[in-house]
Scaffold this motif. Structure first.
Motif, PDB file in Angstrom:
ATOM      1  N   ASP A 127      63.914  73.949  57.639  1.00 53.67           N
ATOM      2  CA  ASP A 127      63.643  75.320  58.082  1.00 53.67           C
ATOM      3  C   ASP A 127      63.750  76.360  56.971  1.00 53.67           C
ATOM      4  O   ASP A 127      63.375  77.516  57.165  1.00 53.67           O
ATOM      5  CB  ASP A 127      64.599  75.710  59.221  1.00 53.67           C
ATOM      6  N   ILE A 128      64.246  75.977  55.831  1.00 54.16           N
ATOM      7  CA  ILE A 128      64.384  76.932  54.728  1.00 54.16           C
ATOM      8  C   ILE A 128      63.024  77.145  54.082  1.00 54.16           C
ATOM      9  O   ILE A 128      62.346  76.198  53.707  1.00 54.16           O
ATOM     10  CB  ILE A 128      65.404  76.409  53.694  1.00 54.16           C
ATOM     11  N   ASP A 129      62.652  78.422  53.965  1.00 52.14           N
ATOM     12  CA  ASP A 129      61.368  78.745  53.337  1.00 52.14           C
ATOM     13  C   ASP A 129      61.518  78.803  51.815  1.00 52.14           C
ATOM     14  O   ASP A 129      61.170  77.870  51.128  1.00 52.14           O
ATOM     15  CB  ASP A 129      60.818  80.072  53.872  1.00 52.14           C
ATOM     16  N   ASN A 130      62.025  79.902  51.323  1.00 50.46           N
ATOM     17  CA  ASN A 130      62.160  80.087  49.879  1.00 50.46           C
ATOM     18  C   ASN A 130      63.561  80.527  49.493  1.00 50.46           C
ATOM     19  O   ASN A 130      63.759  81.106  48.443  1.00 50.46           O
ATOM     20  CB  ASN A 130      61.156  81.134  49.379  1.00 50.46           C
ATOM     21  N   ASP A 131      64.522  80.274  50.346  1.00 52.19           N
ATOM     22  CA  ASP A 131      65.880  80.748  50.121  1.00 52.19           C
ATOM     23  C   ASP A 131      66.678  79.726  49.309  1.00 52.19           C
ATOM     24  O   ASP A 131      67.298  78.821  49.852  1.00 52.19           O
ATOM     25  CB  ASP A 131      66.561  81.021  51.466  1.00 52.19           C
ATOM     26  N   LYS A 136      71.271  75.781  47.771  1.00 52.21           N
ATOM     27  CA  LYS A 136      72.468  75.542  46.952  1.00 52.21           C
ATOM     28  C   LYS A 136      73.707  75.372  47.834  1.00 52.21           C
ATOM     29  O   LYS A 136      74.570  74.542  47.548  1.00 52.21           O
ATOM     30  CB  LYS A 136      72.681  76.689  45.944  1.00 52.21           C
ATOM     31  N   GLU A 137      73.776  76.139  48.902  1.00 46.30           N
ATOM     32  CA  GLU A 137      74.908  76.041  49.833  1.00 46.30           C
ATOM     33  C   GLU A 137      74.932  74.674  50.521  1.00 46.30           C
ATOM     34  O   GLU A 137      75.976  74.016  50.605  1.00 46.30           O
ATOM     35  CB  GLU A 137      74.804  77.156  50.881  1.00 46.30           C
ATOM     36  N   ILE A 138      73.776  74.227  51.002  1.00 44.06           N
ATOM     37  CA  ILE A 138      73.674  72.908  51.644  1.00 44.06           C
ATOM     38  C   ILE A 138      74.012  71.819  50.631  1.00 44.06           C
ATOM     39  O   ILE A 138      74.730  70.863  50.941  1.00 44.06           O
ATOM     40  CB  ILE A 138      72.266  72.698  52.248  1.00 44.06           C
ATOM     41  N   GLU A 139      73.517  71.970  49.414  1.00 43.50           N
ATOM     42  CA  GLU A 139      73.774  70.986  48.365  1.00 43.50           C
ATOM     43  C   GLU A 139      75.269  70.912  48.031  1.00 43.50           C
ATOM     44  O   GLU A 139      75.831  69.815  47.904  1.00 43.50           O
ATOM     45  CB  GLU A 139      72.977  71.346  47.109  1.00 43.50           C
ATOM     46  N   LEU A 140      75.919  72.045  47.920  1.00 32.37           N
ATOM     47  CA  LEU A 140      77.347  72.079  47.620  1.00 32.37           C
ATOM     48  C   LEU A 140      78.163  71.444  48.749  1.00 32.37           C
ATOM     49  O   LEU A 140      79.066  70.634  48.495  1.00 32.37           O
ATOM     50  CB  LEU A 140      77.807  73.520  47.377  1.00 32.37           C
ATOM     51  N   GLU A 141      77.841  71.777  49.987  1.00 37.21           N
ATOM     52  CA  GLU A 141      78.518  71.168  51.137  1.00 37.21           C
ATOM     53  C   GLU A 141      78.358  69.657  51.125  1.00 37.21           C
ATOM     54  O   GLU A 141      79.299  68.912  51.406  1.00 37.21           O
ATOM     55  CB  GLU A 141      77.939  71.713  52.450  1.00 37.21           C
ATOM     56  N   ASN A 142      77.153  69.212  50.815  1.00 40.22           N
ATOM     57  CA  ASN A 142      76.869  67.784  50.809  1.00 40.22           C
ATOM     58  C   ASN A 142      77.631  67.070  49.694  1.00 40.22           C
ATOM     59  O   ASN A 142      78.155  65.975  49.895  1.00 40.22           O
ATOM     60  CB  ASN A 142      75.360  67.543  50.682  1.00 40.22           C
ATOM     61  N   LYS A 183      67.003  67.256  46.542  1.00 39.28           N
ATOM     62  CA  LYS A 183      66.360  67.226  45.220  1.00 39.28           C
ATOM     63  C   LYS A 183      64.844  67.304  45.337  1.00 39.28           C
ATOM     64  O   LYS A 183      64.171  67.855  44.460  1.00 39.28           O
ATOM     65  CB  LYS A 183      66.764  65.971  44.454  1.00 39.28           C
ATOM     66  N   GLU A 184      64.297  66.735  46.399  1.00 38.35           N
ATOM     67  CA  GLU A 184      62.844  66.721  46.590  1.00 38.35           C
ATOM     68  C   GLU A 184      62.341  67.963  47.319  1.00 38.35           C
ATOM     69  O   GLU A 184      61.132  68.143  47.473  1.00 38.35           O
ATOM     70  CB  GLU A 184      62.442  65.469  47.368  1.00 38.35           C
ATOM     71  N   TRP A 185      63.252  68.827  47.763  1.00 39.18           N
ATOM     72  CA  TRP A 185      62.871  70.002  48.543  1.00 39.18           C
ATOM     73  C   TRP A 185      61.963  70.916  47.714  1.00 39.18           C
ATOM     74  O   TRP A 185      62.168  71.142  46.535  1.00 39.18           O
ATOM     75  CB  TRP A 185      64.120  70.794  48.967  1.00 39.18           C
ATOM     76  N   GLU A 186      60.941  71.395  48.383  1.00 37.06           N
ATOM     77  CA  GLU A 186      60.041  72.379  47.773  1.00 37.06           C
ATOM     78  C   GLU A 186      59.864  73.515  48.767  1.00 37.06           C
ATOM     79  O   GLU A 186      59.797  73.301  49.972  1.00 37.06           O
ATOM     80  CB  GLU A 186      58.683  71.732  47.487  1.00 37.06           C
ATOM     81  N   PRO A 187      59.803  74.733  48.233  1.00 28.36           N
ATOM     82  CA  PRO A 187      59.606  75.876  49.145  1.00 28.36           C
ATOM     83  C   PRO A 187      58.304  75.717  49.915  1.00 28.36           C
ATOM     84  O   PRO A 187      57.305  75.218  49.399  1.00 28.36           O
ATOM     85  CB  PRO A 187      59.531  77.083  48.197  1.00 28.36           C
ATOM     86  N   ARG A 188      58.355  76.125  51.168  1.00 27.11           N
ATOM     87  CA  ARG A 188      57.144  76.075  51.995  1.00 27.11           C
ATOM     88  C   ARG A 188      56.270  77.265  51.681  1.00 27.11           C
ATOM     89  O   ARG A 188      56.747  78.368  51.456  1.00 27.11           O
ATOM     90  CB  ARG A 188      57.506  76.097  53.471  1.00 27.11           C
ATOM     91  N   VAL A 189      54.996  77.032  51.728  1.00 28.10           N
ATOM     92  CA  VAL A 189      54.035  78.122  51.580  1.00 28.10           C
ATOM     93  C   VAL A 189      53.745  78.645  52.963  1.00 28.10           C
ATOM     94  O   VAL A 189      53.362  77.904  53.873  1.00 28.10           O
ATOM     95  CB  VAL A 189      52.725  77.612  50.902  1.00 28.10           C
ATOM     96  N   LYS A 190      53.969  79.952  53.130  1.00 27.73           N
ATOM     97  CA  LYS A 190      53.736  80.557  54.445  1.00 27.73           C
ATOM     98  C   LYS A 190      52.246  80.731  54.672  1.00 27.73           C
ATOM     99  O   LYS A 190      51.493  81.094  53.780  1.00 27.73           O
ATOM    100  CB  LYS A 190      54.435  81.918  54.543  1.00 27.73           C
ATOM    101  N   ASN A 191      51.838  80.462  55.925  1.00 31.69           N
ATOM    102  CA  ASN A 191      50.435  80.656  56.291  1.00 31.69           C
ATOM    103  C   ASN A 191      50.138  82.136  56.383  1.00 31.69           C
ATOM    104  O   ASN A 191      50.908  82.912  56.930  1.00 31.69           O
ATOM    105  CB  ASN A 191      50.122  79.991  57.623  1.00 31.69           C
ATOM    106  N   GLN A 192      49.027  82.532  55.849  1.00 33.15           N
ATOM    107  CA  GLN A 192      48.624  83.948  55.850  1.00 33.15           C
ATOM    108  C   GLN A 192      48.024  84.347  57.166  1.00 33.15           C
ATOM    109  O   GLN A 192      47.304  83.736  57.804  1.00 33.15           O
ATOM    110  CB  GLN A 192      47.610  84.194  54.736  1.00 33.15           C
TER     111      GLN A 192
END
Length: 192
Positions: A127-131, A136-142, A183-192
């Motif tokens: 669900d994370i777009d470009n945040d 980093k928070e999820i990664e640190l928790e993990n 590590k493989e996460w990439e920001p989603r491109v929002k539909n215009q």
């Protein structure tokens, strides 16, 4: 050269565990959970400098050295990684094969909350777009979860509590997979 031939002859016999390939780290060759990765890496590099086919002159033992070098590499990769090491130890000591999905499912069916938690965190990641801060928070928790599990495994291996070790190793596998997804996460491109 004598040392090379001696070691090569010794390891032509079948080994009972990867630990036997690293006699400086594991003098008695017995499987253990707790290892010093720096010392293991040092011995691995030393062994590869002696047995890697590119490091030695071509001779009649080339094929043996390739096989030995490959086995040393596989052993090192398994032992240096806590998840792989725990799975290996469980298979070696108790014949519990966590790569068998049916075995893993039987062990985790008593803890549906674990699967729900893992799915929830994966959903958060999706669900994370470009945040990047949330990532980093999820990664640190993990990372904290993984470190905690590894510490708990240390205690459980000392106490030889293999049922709990198996369950915790499965949990570790879930969090390691999440780490890969992060590590493989990439920001989603929002539909215009």
């Amino acid at each position: 050269m004598f040392q090379l031939l001696r070691f090569s002859r010794i390891h032509k016999r079948s080994i009972s565990s990867f630990y036997e390939l690293f006699p400086k780290n594991f003098p008695n060759g017995k499987p253990v959970w707790s290892i010093d990765n720096n010392k293991l890496r040092k011995e691995y590099r030393s062994l590869q400098s002696k047995f890697h086919p590119d490091a030695i002159a071509s001779n009649h033992e080339d094929n043996d050295n390739k096989n030995l070098s490959s086995l040393i590499n596989k052993a090192y990769q398994t032992l240096k990684n806590p998840l792989d090491r725990s799975q290996y130890l469980l298979k070696l000591i108790k014949n519990i094969d966590l790569s068998n999905e049916e075995v893993a499912q039987n062990l985790t069916q008593n803890d549906p909350n674990l699967l729900l938690t893992v799915l929830d965190v994966h959903e958060q990641l999706e669900d994370i777009d470009n945040d990047f801060e949330n990532i980093k928070e999820i990664e640190l928790e993990n990372k904290k979860r993984i470190m905690n599990i590894e510490q708990n495994l240390n205690t459980l291996y000392e106490n030889q509590d293999y049922d709990k070790i198996a369950k915790l190793t499965i949990e570790l596998k879930y969090w390691v997979n999440l780490s890969k997804a992060i590590k493989e996460w990439e920001p989603r491109v929002k539909n215009q």
